[in-house]
Design a protein around this motif. Structure first.
Motif, short mmCIF file in Angstrom:
data_model
loop_
_atom_site.label_atom_id
_atom_site.label_comp_id
_atom_site.label_asym_id
_atom_site.label_seq_id
_atom_site.Cartn_x
_atom_site.Cartn_y
_atom_site.Cartn_z
N ILE A 1 0.84 -1.20 0.00
CA ILE A 1 0.00 0.00 0.00
C ILE A 1 0.87 1.26 0.00
N THR A 2 2.00 1.21 0.74
CA THR A 2 2.94 2.33 0.71
C THR A 2 3.46 2.54 -0.71
N LEU B 1 2.08 1.66 -3.47
CA LEU B 1 0.98 2.16 -4.30
C LEU B 1 0.83 3.68 -4.11
N GLY B 2 0.90 4.12 -2.85
CA GLY B 2 0.82 5.56 -2.57
C GLY B 2 1.95 6.31 -3.25
N ILE B 3 3.18 5.74 -3.20
CA ILE B 3 4.33 6.41 -3.83
C ILE B 3 4.14 6.48 -5.35
N LEU C 1 1.32 6.62 -6.93
CA LEU C 1 0.32 7.65 -7.24
C LEU C 1 0.92 9.05 -7.10
N ILE C 2 1.79 9.24 -6.09
CA ILE C 2 2.44 10.55 -5.93
C ILE C 2 3.31 10.86 -7.16
N HIS D 1 0.93 11.40 -10.36
CA HIS D 1 0.12 12.62 -10.31
C HIS D 1 1.01 13.86 -10.18
N GLY D 2 2.20 13.71 -9.58
CA GLY D 2 3.17 14.81 -9.56
C GLY D 2 3.60 15.15 -10.99
N ILE E 1 1.92 14.49 -13.75
CA ILE E 1 0.77 15.04 -14.48
C ILE E 1 0.54 16.50 -14.07
N PHE E 2 0.75 16.80 -12.82
CA PHE E 2 0.55 18.17 -12.33
C PHE E 2 1.50 19.13 -13.06
N GLY F 1 1.17 17.80 -17.47
CA GLY F 1 -0.07 17.35 -18.12
C GLY F 1 -0.05 15.86 -18.37
N ASP F 2 -1.16 15.33 -18.93
CA ASP F 2 -1.23 13.88 -19.08
C ASP F 2 -1.01 13.43 -20.53
N LEU G 1 1.16 1.74 -13.95
CA LEU G 1 0.60 0.68 -13.10
C LEU G 1 0.35 -0.58 -13.93
N MET H 1 -8.57 19.43 -14.44
CA MET H 1 -7.61 18.33 -14.36
C MET H 1 -6.61 18.55 -13.23
N VAL I 1 0.52 7.40 2.27
CA VAL I 1 1.89 7.01 2.61
C VAL I 1 2.22 7.44 4.04
#
Lengths: 289, 291
Positions: free
Chosen positions: A95-96, A98-100, A102-103, A106-107, A109-110, A113-114, A216, B258, B273
Protein backbone atom coordinates in the motif's frame (compact mmCIF):
# COMPACT_ATOMS: atom_id res chain seq x y z
CA UNK A 1 1.76 -16.30 -37.63
CA UNK A 2 5.41 -15.32 -38.02
CA UNK A 3 4.42 -11.67 -37.57
CA UNK A 4 2.48 -12.54 -34.38
CA UNK A 5 5.48 -14.44 -33.07
CA UNK A 6 7.84 -11.57 -33.86
CA UNK A 7 5.54 -8.97 -32.28
CA UNK A 8 5.20 -11.19 -29.20
CA UNK A 9 8.96 -11.51 -28.98
CA UNK A 10 9.39 -7.73 -29.07
CA UNK A 11 6.71 -6.97 -26.48
CA UNK A 12 7.86 -9.82 -24.24
CA UNK A 13 11.45 -8.54 -24.39
CA UNK A 14 10.50 -5.14 -22.95
CA UNK A 15 8.15 -6.73 -20.41
CA UNK A 16 10.91 -9.15 -19.39
CA UNK A 17 13.34 -6.32 -18.67
CA UNK A 18 10.79 -4.58 -16.42
CA UNK A 19 9.68 -7.88 -14.83
CA UNK A 20 13.22 -9.02 -14.00
CA UNK A 21 13.84 -5.67 -12.28
CA UNK A 22 10.58 -6.02 -10.38
CA UNK A 23 11.43 -9.58 -9.39
CA UNK A 24 14.85 -8.55 -8.09
CA UNK A 25 13.33 -5.91 -5.78
CA UNK A 26 10.45 -8.20 -4.79
CA UNK A 27 12.83 -10.99 -3.77
CA UNK A 28 15.52 -9.01 -2.00
CA UNK A 29 13.63 -6.08 -0.46
CA UNK A 30 10.38 -8.04 0.00
CA UNK A 31 8.40 -5.14 -1.36
CA UNK A 32 5.68 -5.46 -3.97
CA UNK A 33 7.19 -2.43 -5.67
CA UNK A 34 4.29 -0.83 -7.56
CA UNK A 35 6.29 2.43 -7.69
CA UNK A 36 8.43 0.58 -10.29
CA UNK A 37 5.89 1.75 -12.90
CA UNK A 38 6.20 5.34 -11.71
CA UNK A 39 9.99 5.24 -12.15
CA UNK A 40 9.53 3.59 -15.58
CA UNK A 41 7.47 6.60 -16.74
CA UNK A 42 9.55 9.19 -14.89
CA UNK A 43 12.77 8.13 -16.64
CA UNK A 44 11.20 8.59 -20.07
CA UNK A 45 9.91 12.05 -19.09
CA UNK A 46 13.30 13.06 -17.67
CA UNK A 47 15.11 11.79 -20.78
CA UNK A 48 12.90 13.89 -23.07
CA UNK A 49 13.44 16.93 -20.80
CA UNK A 50 17.22 16.49 -20.93
CA UNK A 51 17.17 15.98 -24.72
CA UNK A 52 15.10 19.15 -25.16
CA UNK A 53 17.59 20.95 -22.93
CA UNK A 54 20.27 20.08 -25.50
CA UNK A 55 21.92 17.06 -23.84
CA UNK A 56 23.52 14.40 -26.05
CA UNK A 57 21.00 11.45 -26.04
CA UNK A 58 23.29 8.98 -24.26
CA UNK A 59 24.08 11.58 -21.59
CA UNK A 60 20.36 12.39 -21.29
CA UNK A 61 19.57 8.70 -20.72
CA UNK A 62 22.41 8.40 -18.20
CA UNK A 63 21.27 11.45 -16.22
CA UNK A 64 17.61 10.31 -16.26
CA UNK A 65 18.48 6.79 -15.11
CA UNK A 66 20.81 8.23 -12.43
CA UNK A 67 18.05 10.47 -11.08
CA UNK A 68 15.58 7.57 -11.10
CA UNK A 69 18.05 5.46 -9.07
CA UNK A 70 18.56 8.29 -6.57
CA UNK A 71 14.79 8.66 -6.19
CA UNK A 72 14.38 4.88 -5.72
CA UNK A 73 17.05 4.89 -3.00
CA UNK A 74 15.32 7.82 -1.33
CA UNK A 75 12.06 5.81 -1.40
CA UNK A 76 13.86 2.83 0.12
CA UNK A 77 15.46 4.94 2.84
CA UNK A 78 12.34 6.86 3.85
CA UNK A 79 9.52 4.40 3.21
CA UNK A 80 10.46 0.74 2.69
CA UNK A 81 13.38 0.37 5.10
CA UNK A 82 11.48 1.72 8.17
CA UNK A 83 8.62 -0.65 7.40
CA UNK A 84 11.04 -3.55 6.97
CA UNK A 85 12.69 -2.73 10.32
CA UNK A 86 9.28 -2.55 11.96
CA UNK A 87 8.46 -6.02 10.55
CA UNK A 88 5.36 -4.66 8.83
CA UNK A 89 3.11 -7.02 6.90
CA UNK A 90 3.86 -7.24 3.13
CA UNK A 91 0.42 -5.76 2.35
CA UNK A 92 1.40 -2.61 4.24
CA UNK A 93 4.53 -2.21 2.08
CA UNK A 94 2.39 -2.79 -1.01
CA UNK A 95 0.00 0.00 0.00
CA UNK A 96 2.94 2.33 0.71
CA UNK A 97 4.36 1.53 -2.70
CA UNK A 98 0.98 2.16 -4.30
CA UNK A 99 0.82 5.56 -2.57
CA UNK A 100 4.33 6.41 -3.83
CA UNK A 101 3.37 5.35 -7.35
CA UNK A 102 0.32 7.65 -7.24
CA UNK A 103 2.44 10.55 -5.93
CA UNK A 104 4.98 10.07 -8.75
CA UNK A 105 2.39 9.83 -11.52
CA UNK A 106 0.12 12.62 -10.31
CA UNK A 107 3.17 14.81 -9.56
CA UNK A 108 4.27 14.31 -13.18
CA UNK A 109 0.77 15.04 -14.48
CA UNK A 110 0.55 18.17 -12.33
CA UNK A 111 3.74 19.61 -13.82
CA UNK A 112 3.52 18.47 -17.46
CA UNK A 113 -0.07 17.35 -18.12
CA UNK A 114 -1.23 13.88 -19.08
CA UNK A 115 -0.09 13.87 -22.73
CA UNK A 116 1.79 10.75 -23.86
CA UNK A 117 5.56 10.87 -23.79
CA UNK A 118 8.05 9.37 -26.28
CA UNK A 119 10.71 10.02 -28.90
CA UNK A 120 9.08 11.30 -32.13
CA UNK A 121 11.72 10.83 -34.79
CA UNK A 122 11.93 7.04 -34.56
CA UNK A 123 8.46 5.69 -35.17
CA UNK A 124 7.75 3.43 -38.17
CA UNK A 125 11.20 3.48 -39.79
CA UNK A 126 11.33 0.19 -41.69
CA UNK A 127 14.17 -2.26 -41.11
CA UNK A 128 12.85 -5.22 -43.11
CA UNK A 129 9.64 -6.10 -44.97
CA UNK A 130 8.41 -9.21 -46.76
CA UNK A 131 5.03 -10.86 -47.37
CA UNK A 132 5.09 -12.52 -43.97
CA UNK A 133 7.09 -10.24 -41.75
CA UNK A 134 7.50 -6.54 -41.16
CA UNK A 135 10.15 -5.20 -38.77
CA UNK A 136 10.77 -1.59 -37.82
CA UNK A 137 14.03 -0.15 -36.49
CA UNK A 138 12.58 0.58 -33.04
CA UNK A 139 11.47 -3.06 -32.77
CA UNK A 140 14.93 -4.34 -33.67
CA UNK A 141 16.47 -1.92 -31.17
CA UNK A 142 14.06 -3.08 -28.49
CA UNK A 143 15.05 -6.70 -29.09
CA UNK A 144 18.77 -5.97 -29.08
CA UNK A 145 18.68 -3.66 -26.06
CA UNK A 146 16.47 -6.02 -24.04
CA UNK A 147 18.68 -8.96 -24.97
CA UNK A 148 21.71 -6.99 -23.81
CA UNK A 149 20.04 -6.02 -20.52
CA UNK A 150 18.90 -9.58 -19.80
CA UNK A 151 22.36 -10.94 -20.64
CA UNK A 152 23.77 -8.41 -18.17
CA UNK A 153 21.41 -9.68 -15.48
CA UNK A 154 22.29 -13.29 -16.30
CA UNK A 155 26.00 -12.47 -15.97
CA UNK A 156 25.25 -10.74 -12.68
CA UNK A 157 23.71 -13.96 -11.36
CA UNK A 158 27.20 -15.51 -11.64
CA UNK A 159 28.75 -12.96 -9.26
CA UNK A 160 29.07 -13.12 -5.48
CA UNK A 161 26.57 -10.26 -5.20
CA UNK A 162 23.86 -12.54 -6.48
CA UNK A 163 24.55 -14.99 -3.65
CA UNK A 164 24.22 -12.04 -1.26
CA UNK A 165 20.86 -11.29 -2.91
CA UNK A 166 19.75 -14.89 -2.42
CA UNK A 167 20.90 -14.92 1.18
CA UNK A 168 19.01 -11.72 2.02
CA UNK A 169 15.96 -12.96 0.10
CA UNK A 170 16.03 -16.20 2.10
CA UNK A 171 16.62 -14.76 5.55
CA UNK A 172 17.89 -11.22 6.24
CA UNK A 173 18.67 -12.14 9.87
CA UNK A 174 20.95 -15.06 8.96
CA UNK A 175 22.51 -13.07 6.10
CA UNK A 176 23.41 -10.30 8.56
CA UNK A 177 25.05 -12.79 10.92
CA UNK A 178 27.21 -14.00 8.05
CA UNK A 179 28.47 -10.45 7.54
CA UNK A 180 26.28 -9.47 4.63
CA UNK A 181 25.07 -5.88 4.90
CA UNK A 182 21.31 -6.08 4.44
CA UNK A 183 20.79 -2.33 3.79
CA UNK A 184 23.56 -2.27 1.17
CA UNK A 185 22.26 -5.41 -0.53
CA UNK A 186 18.77 -3.92 -0.63
CA UNK A 187 20.15 -0.65 -2.05
CA UNK A 188 21.98 -2.57 -4.77
CA UNK A 189 18.90 -4.65 -5.65
CA UNK A 190 16.75 -1.54 -5.81
CA UNK A 191 19.34 0.31 -7.90
CA UNK A 192 19.64 -2.56 -10.41
CA UNK A 193 15.86 -3.13 -10.49
CA UNK A 194 15.26 0.58 -11.09
CA UNK A 195 17.89 0.68 -13.84
CA UNK A 196 16.04 -2.15 -15.58
CA UNK A 197 12.65 -0.40 -15.20
CA UNK A 198 14.15 2.85 -16.50
CA UNK A 199 15.82 1.05 -19.39
CA UNK A 200 12.54 -0.75 -20.20
CA UNK A 201 10.69 2.57 -20.31
CA UNK A 202 13.24 4.16 -22.62
CA UNK A 203 13.35 1.29 -25.12
CA UNK A 204 9.55 1.06 -25.10
CA UNK A 205 9.31 4.80 -25.80
CA UNK A 206 11.51 4.30 -28.89
CA UNK A 207 8.56 2.52 -30.51
CA UNK A 208 5.38 4.05 -29.05
CA UNK A 209 4.42 7.02 -26.93
CA UNK A 210 3.71 6.08 -23.32
CA UNK A 211 0.71 7.39 -21.39
CA UNK A 212 1.55 8.44 -17.80
CA UNK A 213 -1.14 6.11 -16.45
CA UNK A 214 0.49 3.09 -18.17
CA UNK A 215 2.93 2.72 -15.28
CA UNK A 216 0.60 0.68 -13.10
CA UNK A 217 -0.40 -1.50 -16.06
CA UNK A 218 3.19 -2.45 -16.94
CA UNK A 219 4.05 -3.10 -13.28
CA UNK A 220 1.00 -5.32 -12.83
CA UNK A 221 1.83 -7.16 -16.08
CA UNK A 222 5.40 -7.58 -14.79
CA UNK A 223 4.12 -8.86 -11.45
CA UNK A 224 1.85 -11.32 -13.30
CA UNK A 225 4.90 -12.62 -15.17
CA UNK A 226 6.88 -12.90 -11.93
CA UNK A 227 4.06 -14.78 -10.19
CA UNK A 228 3.33 -17.07 -13.14
CA UNK A 229 6.97 -17.80 -13.84
CA UNK A 230 8.01 -18.02 -10.17
CA UNK A 231 9.53 -15.16 -8.22
CA UNK A 232 12.84 -16.99 -7.71
CA UNK A 233 13.39 -18.03 -11.32
CA UNK A 234 14.84 -15.61 -13.85
CA UNK A 235 14.20 -18.03 -16.71
CA UNK A 236 10.65 -18.63 -15.47
CA UNK A 237 9.92 -14.90 -15.46
CA UNK A 238 11.25 -14.51 -19.01
CA UNK A 239 9.25 -17.51 -20.27
CA UNK A 240 6.11 -16.17 -18.56
CA UNK A 241 6.66 -12.81 -20.30
CA UNK A 242 6.78 -14.60 -23.68
CA UNK A 243 3.59 -16.55 -22.84
CA UNK A 244 1.78 -13.36 -21.76
CA UNK A 245 2.90 -11.40 -24.81
CA UNK A 246 2.02 -14.28 -27.17
CA UNK A 247 -1.46 -14.66 -25.60
CA UNK A 248 -2.07 -10.92 -25.94
CA UNK A 249 -0.93 -10.83 -29.58
CA UNK A 250 -3.04 -13.88 -30.46
CA UNK A 251 -6.02 -12.15 -28.79
CA UNK A 252 -5.31 -9.09 -30.94
CA UNK A 253 -5.17 -11.27 -34.06
CA UNK A 254 -8.57 -12.81 -33.34
CA UNK A 255 -10.14 -9.38 -32.66
CA UNK A 256 -10.26 -9.90 -28.89
CA UNK A 257 -8.06 -6.94 -27.98
CA UNK A 258 -10.61 -5.73 -25.44
CA UNK A 259 -10.28 -8.99 -23.53
CA UNK A 260 -6.49 -9.34 -23.42
CA UNK A 261 -6.12 -7.70 -20.00
CA UNK A 262 -8.80 -10.01 -18.62
CA UNK A 263 -6.97 -12.98 -20.17
CA UNK A 264 -3.66 -12.00 -18.54
CA UNK A 265 -5.16 -11.45 -15.10
CA UNK A 266 -7.38 -14.53 -15.46
CA UNK A 267 -4.20 -16.56 -16.03
CA UNK A 268 -2.71 -15.01 -12.90
CA UNK A 269 -5.79 -15.86 -10.85
CA UNK A 270 -5.64 -19.50 -11.95
CA UNK A 271 -1.90 -19.73 -11.27
CA UNK A 272 -2.41 -18.25 -7.79
CA UNK A 273 -5.17 -20.76 -7.13
CA UNK A 274 -3.33 -23.88 -8.19
CA UNK A 275 0.41 -23.09 -8.46
CA UNK A 276 1.20 -20.64 -5.66
CA UNK A 277 4.95 -20.94 -6.23
CA UNK A 278 4.64 -20.27 -9.96
CA UNK A 279 5.01 -22.63 -12.89
CA UNK A 280 8.81 -22.67 -12.89
CA UNK A 281 9.60 -22.73 -9.19
CA UNK A 282 12.88 -24.33 -8.19
CA UNK A 283 13.78 -25.99 -4.95
CA UNK A 284 16.11 -23.56 -3.15
CA UNK A 285 16.76 -25.75 -0.13
CA UNK A 286 18.90 -28.88 -0.20
CA UNK A 287 17.23 -30.14 2.98
CA UNK A 288 13.80 -30.28 1.35
CA UNK A 289 12.71 -32.79 -1.32
CA UNK B 1 -21.68 23.00 -3.28
CA UNK B 2 -24.66 20.66 -3.67
CA UNK B 3 -24.93 19.49 -0.06
CA UNK B 4 -27.61 16.89 -0.75
CA UNK B 5 -25.51 15.27 -3.49
CA UNK B 6 -22.52 15.36 -1.15
CA UNK B 7 -24.56 13.78 1.62
CA UNK B 8 -25.93 10.98 -0.59
CA UNK B 9 -22.44 10.16 -1.91
CA UNK B 10 -21.11 10.12 1.67
CA UNK B 11 -23.90 7.71 2.71
CA UNK B 12 -22.97 5.34 -0.13
CA UNK B 13 -19.29 5.50 0.82
CA UNK B 14 -20.05 4.88 4.50
CA UNK B 15 -21.73 1.61 3.41
CA UNK B 16 -18.83 0.75 1.09
CA UNK B 17 -16.24 1.50 3.75
CA UNK B 18 -18.02 -0.54 6.43
CA UNK B 19 -18.41 -3.53 4.09
CA UNK B 20 -14.76 -3.29 3.00
CA UNK B 21 -13.68 -3.00 6.64
CA UNK B 22 -15.50 -6.26 7.37
CA UNK B 23 -13.08 -8.11 5.10
CA UNK B 24 -9.90 -6.04 5.59
CA UNK B 25 -10.32 -4.77 9.14
CA UNK B 26 -11.99 -7.70 10.90
CA UNK B 27 -10.61 -10.66 8.96
CA UNK B 28 -7.33 -9.12 7.71
CA UNK B 29 -8.12 -10.03 4.08
CA UNK B 30 -6.80 -6.99 2.24
CA UNK B 31 -8.93 -7.12 -0.90
CA UNK B 32 -8.67 -4.76 -3.85
CA UNK B 33 -11.93 -6.08 -5.33
CA UNK B 34 -14.49 -3.94 -3.47
CA UNK B 35 -15.44 -1.97 -6.59
CA UNK B 36 -16.25 -5.18 -8.48
CA UNK B 37 -18.97 -6.16 -5.95
CA UNK B 38 -20.15 -2.53 -5.81
CA UNK B 39 -20.50 -2.74 -9.60
CA UNK B 40 -22.24 -6.12 -9.49
CA UNK B 41 -24.75 -4.53 -7.09
CA UNK B 42 -25.26 -1.58 -9.43
CA UNK B 43 -25.59 -3.57 -12.65
CA UNK B 44 -27.48 -6.42 -10.95
CA UNK B 45 -30.14 -4.16 -9.43
CA UNK B 46 -30.61 -2.16 -12.65
CA UNK B 47 -30.80 -5.21 -14.93
CA UNK B 48 -33.17 -7.08 -12.61
CA UNK B 49 -35.51 -4.06 -12.50
CA UNK B 50 -35.27 -3.34 -16.24
CA UNK B 51 -35.42 -6.86 -17.69
CA UNK B 52 -37.20 -8.91 -15.02
CA UNK B 53 -39.55 -6.12 -13.91
CA UNK B 54 -38.72 -6.75 -10.24
CA UNK B 55 -39.41 -4.10 -7.59
CA UNK B 56 -36.33 -2.39 -6.09
CA UNK B 57 -36.16 -4.47 -2.91
CA UNK B 58 -36.35 -7.81 -4.75
CA UNK B 59 -33.86 -6.60 -7.37
CA UNK B 60 -31.44 -5.48 -4.66
CA UNK B 61 -31.70 -8.83 -2.85
CA UNK B 62 -31.06 -10.63 -6.15
CA UNK B 63 -28.02 -8.40 -6.82
CA UNK B 64 -26.71 -9.09 -3.29
CA UNK B 65 -27.10 -12.82 -3.90
CA UNK B 66 -25.28 -12.50 -7.25
CA UNK B 67 -22.43 -10.57 -5.61
CA UNK B 68 -22.18 -13.17 -2.85
CA UNK B 69 -22.14 -16.02 -5.39
CA UNK B 70 -19.50 -14.29 -7.51
CA UNK B 71 -17.30 -13.77 -4.45
CA UNK B 72 -16.84 -17.55 -4.18
CA UNK B 73 -13.72 -17.69 -6.41
CA UNK B 74 -12.12 -14.97 -4.27
CA UNK B 75 -13.08 -16.81 -1.09
CA UNK B 76 -11.64 -20.02 -2.58
CA UNK B 77 -8.41 -18.11 -3.28
CA UNK B 78 -8.38 -16.87 0.33
CA UNK B 79 -8.51 -20.47 1.56
CA UNK B 80 -5.49 -21.39 -0.57
CA UNK B 81 -3.29 -18.30 -0.25
CA UNK B 82 -2.70 -15.43 2.10
CA UNK B 83 -0.84 -12.15 2.33
CA UNK B 84 0.55 -10.78 -0.88
CA UNK B 85 -0.73 -13.61 -3.10
CA UNK B 86 -4.27 -12.96 -1.93
CA UNK B 87 -3.88 -9.21 -2.54
CA UNK B 88 -2.60 -9.88 -6.04
CA UNK B 89 -5.42 -12.38 -6.67
CA UNK B 90 -7.98 -9.78 -5.60
CA UNK B 91 -6.44 -7.28 -8.05
CA UNK B 92 -6.69 -9.93 -10.79
CA UNK B 93 -10.32 -10.61 -9.86
CA UNK B 94 -11.11 -6.87 -9.94
CA UNK B 95 -9.50 -6.43 -13.37
CA UNK B 96 -11.39 -9.42 -14.84
CA UNK B 97 -14.77 -8.25 -13.49
CA UNK B 98 -14.12 -4.69 -14.71
CA UNK B 99 -13.29 -6.04 -18.18
CA UNK B 100 -16.59 -7.95 -18.18
CA UNK B 101 -18.47 -4.70 -17.33
CA UNK B 102 -16.48 -2.86 -19.98
CA UNK B 103 -16.72 -5.36 -22.83
CA UNK B 104 -20.04 -7.20 -22.50
CA UNK B 105 -22.08 -4.83 -24.66
CA UNK B 106 -25.12 -7.15 -24.76
CA UNK B 107 -25.60 -7.09 -21.00
CA UNK B 108 -23.92 -4.06 -19.45
CA UNK B 109 -23.81 -1.70 -22.43
CA UNK B 110 -20.01 -2.11 -22.45
CA UNK B 111 -17.91 1.03 -22.59
CA UNK B 112 -20.99 3.04 -23.69
CA UNK B 113 -22.48 2.52 -20.25
CA UNK B 114 -26.03 1.64 -19.33
CA UNK B 115 -29.02 3.96 -19.05
CA UNK B 116 -31.19 3.04 -16.07
CA UNK B 117 -34.65 4.45 -16.85
CA UNK B 118 -36.41 2.98 -13.81
CA UNK B 119 -38.06 4.58 -10.82
CA UNK B 120 -37.05 3.64 -7.29
CA UNK B 121 -40.04 2.77 -5.16
CA UNK B 122 -39.37 1.48 -1.64
CA UNK B 123 -42.44 -0.17 -0.08
CA UNK B 124 -44.74 2.33 -1.79
CA UNK B 125 -42.47 5.34 -1.19
CA UNK B 126 -41.54 6.93 -4.55
CA UNK B 127 -37.93 7.97 -4.28
CA UNK B 128 -37.70 10.41 -7.19
CA UNK B 129 -35.80 13.46 -5.96
CA UNK B 130 -32.41 13.99 -4.35
CA UNK B 131 -33.87 14.64 -0.89
CA UNK B 132 -35.71 11.29 -0.93
CA UNK B 133 -32.52 9.54 -2.07
CA UNK B 134 -30.67 11.17 0.84
CA UNK B 135 -33.30 10.03 3.31
CA UNK B 136 -33.40 6.45 2.02
CA UNK B 137 -29.59 6.32 1.72
CA UNK B 138 -29.34 7.69 5.28
CA UNK B 139 -31.77 5.02 6.47
CA UNK B 140 -29.64 2.27 4.93
CA UNK B 141 -26.36 3.80 6.15
CA UNK B 142 -27.85 3.96 9.67
CA UNK B 143 -28.96 0.33 9.29
CA UNK B 144 -25.37 -0.60 8.31
CA UNK B 145 -24.03 1.24 11.36
CA UNK B 146 -26.57 -0.45 13.64
CA UNK B 147 -25.73 -3.83 12.11
CA UNK B 148 -21.98 -3.38 12.67
CA UNK B 149 -22.51 -1.97 16.18
CA UNK B 150 -24.27 -5.28 16.96
CA UNK B 151 -22.00 -7.43 14.79
CA UNK B 152 -18.73 -6.41 16.46
CA UNK B 153 -19.91 -7.94 19.75
CA UNK B 154 -20.89 -11.29 18.23
CA UNK B 155 -18.78 -14.46 18.57
CA UNK B 156 -18.42 -14.51 14.78
CA UNK B 157 -16.70 -11.09 14.88
CA UNK B 158 -14.34 -12.40 17.58
CA UNK B 159 -13.50 -15.39 15.39
CA UNK B 160 -12.73 -13.07 12.50
CA UNK B 161 -10.37 -10.95 14.60
CA UNK B 162 -8.70 -14.13 15.81
CA UNK B 163 -8.22 -15.14 12.17
CA UNK B 164 -6.66 -11.74 11.46
CA UNK B 165 -4.35 -11.90 14.47
CA UNK B 166 -3.15 -15.48 14.08
CA UNK B 167 -4.57 -17.80 11.44
CA UNK B 168 -2.47 -20.79 12.46
CA UNK B 169 -3.32 -20.29 16.12
CA UNK B 170 -7.04 -20.17 15.33
CA UNK B 171 -6.74 -23.36 13.29
CA UNK B 172 -4.90 -25.05 16.13
CA UNK B 173 -7.79 -24.18 18.43
CA UNK B 174 -10.08 -26.13 16.10
CA UNK B 175 -11.72 -23.23 14.28
CA UNK B 176 -12.91 -23.97 10.78
CA UNK B 177 -10.84 -21.38 8.92
CA UNK B 178 -12.09 -22.11 5.36
CA UNK B 179 -15.73 -21.83 6.49
CA UNK B 180 -14.90 -18.56 8.22
CA UNK B 181 -13.24 -17.18 5.10
CA UNK B 182 -16.13 -18.22 2.87
CA UNK B 183 -18.69 -16.65 5.24
CA UNK B 184 -16.90 -13.32 5.55
CA UNK B 185 -16.37 -13.06 1.78
CA UNK B 186 -20.04 -13.82 1.07
CA UNK B 187 -21.25 -11.32 3.67
CA UNK B 188 -18.89 -8.56 2.62
CA UNK B 189 -19.72 -8.98 -1.10
CA UNK B 190 -23.48 -8.95 -0.41
CA UNK B 191 -23.14 -5.77 1.67
CA UNK B 192 -20.93 -4.08 -0.95
CA UNK B 193 -23.72 -4.63 -3.50
CA UNK B 194 -26.21 -2.51 -1.52
CA UNK B 195 -24.71 0.96 -2.20
CA UNK B 196 -24.29 -0.16 -5.83
CA UNK B 197 -28.06 -0.57 -6.16
CA UNK B 198 -28.67 2.92 -4.77
CA UNK B 199 -25.98 4.52 -6.87
CA UNK B 200 -27.41 2.99 -10.10
CA UNK B 201 -30.90 4.39 -9.55
CA UNK B 202 -29.62 7.74 -8.29
CA UNK B 203 -27.28 8.32 -11.24
CA UNK B 204 -29.75 6.96 -13.89
CA UNK B 205 -26.67 5.89 -15.87
CA UNK B 206 -23.89 3.40 -15.17
CA UNK B 207 -20.40 3.81 -16.56
CA UNK B 208 -18.04 0.84 -16.06
CA UNK B 209 -15.28 3.32 -15.16
CA UNK B 210 -17.02 3.88 -11.81
CA UNK B 211 -16.11 0.30 -10.84
CA UNK B 212 -12.46 0.00 -11.90
CA UNK B 213 -9.31 -0.83 -9.94
CA UNK B 214 -8.76 2.85 -9.07
CA UNK B 215 -12.11 2.91 -7.30
CA UNK B 216 -11.18 -0.19 -5.31
CA UNK B 217 -7.87 1.41 -4.35
CA UNK B 218 -9.66 4.56 -3.18
CA UNK B 219 -12.24 2.64 -1.14
CA UNK B 220 -9.54 0.59 0.62
CA UNK B 221 -7.42 3.72 1.12
CA UNK B 222 -10.37 5.53 2.71
CA UNK B 223 -10.71 2.65 5.19
CA UNK B 224 -6.95 2.61 5.85
CA UNK B 225 -6.76 6.36 6.41
CA UNK B 226 -9.86 6.38 8.63
CA UNK B 227 -8.70 3.30 10.50
CA UNK B 228 -9.50 -0.40 10.20
CA UNK B 229 -10.78 -2.79 12.82
CA UNK B 230 -13.86 -3.27 14.93
CA UNK B 231 -14.50 0.43 15.51
CA UNK B 232 -17.16 2.21 13.47
CA UNK B 233 -15.58 5.65 13.51
CA UNK B 234 -12.58 4.77 11.32
CA UNK B 235 -14.42 3.63 8.18
CA UNK B 236 -17.05 6.39 8.57
CA UNK B 237 -14.40 9.11 8.95
CA UNK B 238 -12.49 7.65 5.97
CA UNK B 239 -15.64 7.68 3.83
CA UNK B 240 -16.46 11.30 4.72
CA UNK B 241 -12.87 12.31 4.09
CA UNK B 242 -12.96 10.56 0.70
CA UNK B 243 -16.10 12.46 -0.32
CA UNK B 244 -15.15 15.76 1.29
CA UNK B 245 -11.62 16.00 -0.16
CA UNK B 246 -12.74 16.92 -3.74
CA UNK B 247 -14.86 19.73 -2.30
CA UNK B 248 -11.91 21.05 -0.27
CA UNK B 249 -9.64 20.90 -3.32
CA UNK B 250 -12.27 22.73 -5.38
CA UNK B 251 -11.80 25.73 -3.09
CA UNK B 252 -8.09 25.93 -4.02
CA UNK B 253 -7.14 28.47 -6.72
CA UNK B 254 -6.14 25.94 -9.41
CA UNK B 255 -6.10 26.54 -13.15
CA UNK B 256 -8.12 23.67 -14.54
CA UNK B 257 -10.40 20.80 -13.55
CA UNK B 258 -7.61 18.33 -14.36
CA UNK B 259 -5.23 20.10 -11.99
CA UNK B 260 -7.90 19.93 -9.28
CA UNK B 261 -8.29 16.17 -9.76
CA UNK B 262 -4.50 15.74 -9.80
CA UNK B 263 -4.04 17.74 -6.59
CA UNK B 264 -6.81 15.69 -5.00
CA UNK B 265 -5.00 12.45 -5.88
CA UNK B 266 -1.67 13.92 -4.72
CA UNK B 267 -3.08 14.84 -1.30
CA UNK B 268 -4.80 11.48 -1.05
CA UNK B 269 -1.71 9.43 -1.91
CA UNK B 270 0.59 11.55 0.28
CA UNK B 271 -1.78 11.04 3.20
CA UNK B 272 -1.91 7.32 2.49
CA UNK B 273 1.89 7.01 2.61
CA UNK B 274 2.17 9.18 5.75
CA UNK B 275 -0.64 7.37 7.55
CA UNK B 276 0.81 3.94 6.79
CA UNK B 277 4.25 5.16 7.89
CA UNK B 278 3.37 7.10 11.04
CA UNK B 279 -0.12 5.95 12.01
CA UNK B 280 -0.35 2.38 10.70
CA UNK B 281 -3.73 1.94 12.35
CA UNK B 282 -5.26 4.96 10.61
CA UNK B 283 -6.68 7.94 12.45
CA UNK B 284 -9.35 6.07 14.40
CA UNK B 285 -8.41 2.41 13.96
CA UNK B 286 -7.52 -0.22 16.52
CA UNK B 287 -4.06 -1.75 16.77
CA UNK B 288 -3.85 -3.60 13.48
CA UNK B 289 -0.35 -3.93 12.13
CA UNK B 290 2.49 -6.04 13.48
CA UNK B 291 4.52 -2.92 14.43
Amino acid sequence: MIQIFFNSLVSSAVLAVVAVGFSLIFNVARVFHLAHGGLYILTVVLTTIFIHAGFFPVLAVGCAVGLAILLAIFIEKTAYWPLFRANARPEISLITSLGIYLILIHGLIFFRGDSPVGFDNWAETLFFQSNMLRMTFPQVWQLLASGLALTGVWLFTKTKWNSHFQAVADSPEIAERFGISVPQTRFLAIAIGTTLAAFGGIIRALDVKIEPYEGLGITLAASVAVMIGSARSLQGTVVACVVIAFTQNVADFFGLSAWKEALTFGMLFIVLLFFQEGLFSQNQRLDRP
Amino acid sequence: MNWLHFLFTAECYVMLALATNLLAGYAGQMSFASASFYGIGAYGTSLAMMHLGLPFTAALILAMAAAAALSLPLAFLATRTKGLSYVLGSIAFQVVVFRVFYNWYGLTGGSNGLNVPVQLSFFGWDVDDILSFCLLGGLFAAAFLAFFAWFRKTPFARLLTALRADELGSQTLGKNIPALKYSVHLLSAALLAVPGGFYALYADYLSPDAFNLDESILILSAVLIGGMGKGLLGPVAGAFFYVFLPEMVRQLPLGSHMQGATVQMLIYSLLLVLVVRFRPNGFFGENYSKH
